[in-house]
Each structure stands twice: as structure tokens, then as C-alpha cells.
Design a protein around this motif. Structure first.
Motif, mmCIF file in Angstrom:
data_model
loop_
_atom_site.group_PDB
_atom_site.id
_atom_site.type_symbol
_atom_site.label_atom_id
_atom_site.label_comp_id
_atom_site.label_asym_id
_atom_site.label_seq_id
_atom_site.Cartn_x
_atom_site.Cartn_y
_atom_site.Cartn_z
ATOM 1 N N ASN A 199 40.487 47.303 37.664
ATOM 2 C CA ASN A 199 41.341 47.166 38.854
ATOM 3 C C ASN A 199 41.087 45.844 39.569
ATOM 4 O O ASN A 199 42.025 45.216 40.066
ATOM 5 C CB ASN A 199 41.091 48.334 39.797
ATOM 6 C CG ASN A 199 41.575 49.652 39.231
ATOM 7 O OD1 ASN A 199 42.635 49.720 38.624
ATOM 8 N ND2 ASN A 199 40.785 50.708 39.401
ATOM 9 N N TYR A 200 39.836 45.424 39.610
ATOM 10 C CA TYR A 200 39.518 44.144 40.247
ATOM 11 C C TYR A 200 40.058 42.978 39.430
ATOM 12 O O TYR A 200 40.515 41.975 40.000
ATOM 13 C CB TYR A 200 38.008 44.013 40.435
ATOM 14 C CG TYR A 200 37.438 44.995 41.430
ATOM 15 C CD1 TYR A 200 37.450 44.722 42.793
ATOM 16 C CD2 TYR A 200 36.915 46.219 41.005
ATOM 17 C CE1 TYR A 200 36.943 45.621 43.710
ATOM 18 C CE2 TYR A 200 36.402 47.126 41.914
ATOM 19 C CZ TYR A 200 36.417 46.819 43.265
ATOM 20 O OH TYR A 200 35.919 47.728 44.169
ATOM 21 N N ALA A 201 40.015 43.101 38.099
ATOM 22 C CA ALA A 201 40.586 42.051 37.256
ATOM 23 C C ALA A 201 42.097 41.939 37.465
ATOM 24 O O ALA A 201 42.654 40.833 37.550
ATOM 25 C CB ALA A 201 40.269 42.333 35.783
ATOM 26 N N THR A 202 42.744 43.087 37.573
ATOM 27 C CA THR A 202 44.184 43.078 37.851
ATOM 28 C C THR A 202 44.482 42.469 39.213
ATOM 29 O O THR A 202 45.431 41.688 39.373
ATOM 30 C CB THR A 202 44.749 44.509 37.783
ATOM 31 O OG1 THR A 202 44.471 45.065 36.501
ATOM 32 C CG2 THR A 202 46.241 44.522 38.037
ATOM 33 N N LEU A 203 43.663 42.818 40.187
ATOM 34 C CA LEU A 203 43.869 42.313 41.538
ATOM 35 C C LEU A 203 43.654 40.810 41.600
ATOM 36 O O LEU A 203 44.483 40.076 42.161
ATOM 37 C CB LEU A 203 42.905 43.026 42.500
ATOM 38 C CG LEU A 203 43.038 42.689 43.978
ATOM 39 C CD1 LEU A 203 44.384 43.138 44.510
ATOM 40 C CD2 LEU A 203 41.906 43.343 44.766
ATOM 41 N N PHE A 204 42.561 40.322 41.018
ATOM 42 C CA PHE A 204 42.266 38.895 41.083
ATOM 43 C C PHE A 204 43.199 38.073 40.203
ATOM 44 O O PHE A 204 43.316 36.861 40.389
ATOM 45 C CB PHE A 204 40.815 38.644 40.666
ATOM 46 C CG PHE A 204 39.807 39.244 41.609
ATOM 47 C CD1 PHE A 204 40.106 39.399 42.959
ATOM 48 C CD2 PHE A 204 38.576 39.661 41.157
ATOM 49 C CE1 PHE A 204 39.192 39.963 43.831
ATOM 50 C CE2 PHE A 204 37.648 40.225 42.015
ATOM 51 C CZ PHE A 204 37.961 40.376 43.361
ATOM 52 N N GLY A 205 43.854 38.724 39.260
ATOM 53 C CA GLY A 205 44.830 38.023 38.440
ATOM 54 C C GLY A 205 46.216 37.980 39.043
ATOM 55 O O GLY A 205 47.125 37.359 38.475
ATOM 56 N N ASP A 206 46.402 38.598 40.199
ATOM 57 C CA ASP A 206 47.696 38.628 40.884
ATOM 58 C C ASP A 206 47.763 37.457 41.862
ATOM 59 O O ASP A 206 46.941 37.358 42.786
ATOM 60 C CB ASP A 206 47.865 39.956 41.619
ATOM 61 C CG ASP A 206 49.246 40.117 42.227
ATOM 62 O OD1 ASP A 206 50.088 39.214 42.041
ATOM 63 O OD2 ASP A 206 49.482 41.137 42.903
#
Length: 323
Positions: free
Chosen positions: A87-94
Motif C-alpha cells: 500500500n505504501y508503494a502504491t501511495l508513493f508511486g502516485d
């Protein structure tokens, strides 16, 4: 010649003569040591209550941020799975997340600086005016402070309404919409946040100024110091512990602004141009049913606030200030 022999009696072993052996007594705890635990005993009920109200929700927030938790998992249609840092990877990739984070930092910084400036200036003003105007200013400020955020936001939206608001008529702006443009909307929200936040700074700093010995201020005035120099060289250093408290409190309040942005920009402005992290987390969690992403945003906000507070306190300690 007779040799005289002197007999030396060896010391009797404890209890050898039949007398009971004495056991060493334990020294009673010193009063200072006993009194060291007394404050914690008084604080224990409050600490237990705060632990239940704060620690457990933070634990749940962090736990959900590591899971796949959407509406399907809430309704029981799909099992909950562990995602790790997915979830953090998805968030930081946004890219939108970074835009919202930058807007939040800039907006919170502007709110904190404006609140501290206005609050400190009015606190000094309170020491310069007579009793009746001081009472009127204090009552007006406390009224703004006591107004609920949603009520104050609704009133400010009406005051700056392009059709019926009195502000545009007084300023001659016609049908100018404050909430249409990105920067004008942020400016309007900043004014409302300032209106409901400066009383805390004003009252706290005013109480600190009253505690400063008048002889110190009179000596600085007799030496020819201006009001600005008295504040900068005399008042501010003596009020530094109070200023630390109000600064940290203002950072926490302004960084997690939600109600003002949500009400005054109708959920974040046109195409999300006025989103801040709190509103962004709300949209992800409840509007999009991505509760895990919303929790991850909440954890990021918590880490940022803790980091800012610790860095600020560290810088203050390096200057040799007592907290």
C-alpha cells in the motif's frame, strides 16, 4: 625465667554463645525515591485512558495499512490478505500524493506563520490598551475560538459568496468567486483557519507577557529600545518555552486541517485542486472504499508530525533551552 604466654581469644562466631544473630535491617526508601513515583500514580488513570483512546486506534491504523482492506473485505466477500509495504508503494508511486503533500506542507506553514504573527501581535496589543477595549478584544477572540469549525466555515462561505456575500460588495469585486481559483480558495481557507486559531496563541502569549517582570520591560524602554526591539530582544527569549508549545500545537492543528477545506471547497475544490492530506485520506478511504490506502496516508501524516516535532525540539535543546 618463666615464659608468660598471652592467650588471645578469637572472636566468637555469631550465635555461638546462644544469643540470637542479628539480621541486617533494610534501609527504608528515601523520601525522594518514594516521592518520585507519586506523580506517576496520580497520572496512571489518565495514562490508561489515553492509552485506550490513542494507542489502540493507532495500532489499528497501522495494521490496516499493511492489509488489503477494501469494501469487499469489509462486507466479507473476499478474505483479508497481508500486503506488506504494498500500500505504501502504491501511495508513493502516485504523483497526486506528492502534489497533495506539497500543498499541505505549504498551506500548513502559511497558517502557522500567520497564526503566530497575529496572535503575538494582538497579545502585545492587549498589554498596551485600556481595560474596556482589552475585555472587548478578549471576548471577541474567545468567541471565534469557541465557534465550531463547521459553523465558522459555513459563515465564511456565506460572507464571501459571489452572489449574496457582503465582502464582495464592500470590496467592489462583483461576482468574483473565491472558491473557484486554487490560490484564492486556499487564501480564503487560510483566513478562516487564522480566525479560529489566533485566540489560542494570543491568550497564551498574553499570559506569558503578564508574567514578565515589569522592571525588565521598563529598563529596556528607558534604554531607548523600540517596541519591536523589546519584543525581539527581551520578550521573545523569555517567552520561548511558551512559543515552543504554541508553535508545536499550531503545526499539529494546521497540518491536519479537514473541516475547513472540506466545507469551504466542497470536498477539495474543482478537480481536487485544494486537497490536503486529511481530505485526500478521507476520499481514498470512504469515497473510494480503499481503506488500506487511507490508513497508509494517516500513518504517513503521523510520522511527519512526529518527525517535525522531534526535530523542532532537538533544535531548541541545542540552543540550551529548558523545556
Amino acid at each position: 625465667m618463666t615464659a608468660h604466654t598471652t592467650l588471645h581469644k578469637a572472636p566468637a562466631a555469631p550465635g555461638a554463645s546462644g544469643a540470637p544473630a542479628r539480621t541486617p535491617r533494610r534501609r527504608p526508601a528515601s523520601p525522594a525515591r518514594r516521592s518520585g513515583w507519586t506523580p506517576w500514580l496520580y497520572l496512571l488513570p489518565a495514562l490508561v485512558l489515553l492509552g485506550g483512546l490513542l494507542v489502540y486506534p493507532i495500532y489499528q491504523l497501522g495494521l490496516i495499512s499493511f492489509l488489503e482492506y477494501t469494501q469487499a473485505q469489509v462486507s466479507g466477500g473476499e478474505p483479508t490478505t497481508f500486503q506488506g509495504f504494498g500500500n505504501y508503494a502504491t501511495l508513493f508511486g502516485d504523483s497526486q500524493f506528492w502534489q497533495v503533500l506539497l500543498a499541505t506542507v505549504l498551506f500548513a506553514t502559511a497558517c502557522v506563520l500567520a497564526t503566530l504573527f497575529v496572535g503575538c501581535a494582538l497579545a502585545v496589543l492587549l498589554t498596551r490598551i485600556r481595560a474596556l477595549p482589552r475585555l472587548a478584544l478578549m471576548m471577541a477572540a474567545l468567541g471565534a475560538w469557541a465557534t465550531p469549525a463547521i459553523t465558522g466555515s459555513t459563515v465564511w462561505v456565506f460572507l464571501f459568496d459571489p452572489d449574496f456575500g457582503p465582502v464582495n460588495r464592500v470590496l467592489g469585486l462583483g461576482d468574483f468567486s473565491w472558491t473557484y481559483g486554487r490560490y484564492s480558495a486556499f487564501a480564503l481557507v487560510l483566513l478562516e483557519v487564522l480566525w479560529c486559531s489566533f485566540p489560542f496563541v494570543m491568550v497564551t502569549v498574553y499570559a506569558g507577557i503578564r508574567a514578565i517582570p515589569t522592571e525588565v520591560l521598563e529598563a529596556a524602554s528607558l534604554d531607548g529600545a523600540s517596541q519591536w526591539r523589546i519584543w525581539r530582544s527581551v520578550m521573545a527569549p523569555m517567552l520561548r518555552p511558551i512559543l515552543i508549545v504554541v508553535t508545536i500545537q499550531s503545526v499539529i492543528w494546521d497540518f491536519k486541517v479537514f473541516t475547513q477545506i472540506y466545507v469551504m471547497t466542497n470536498g477539495g475544490g474543482i478537480a481536487g485542486q485544494n486537497l490536503v492530506l486529511n481530505v485526500y485520506a478521507y476520499q481514498k478511504a470512504f469515497a473510494s472504499s480503499q481503506y488500506s490506502l487511507g490508513s497508509a496516508i494517516g500513518v504517513v501524516m503521523l510520522v511527519i508530525l512526529l518527525a517535525v516535532t522531534l526535530v523542532y525540539l532537538r533544535l531548541v535543546r541545542r540552543q540550551g533551552e529548558e523545556l
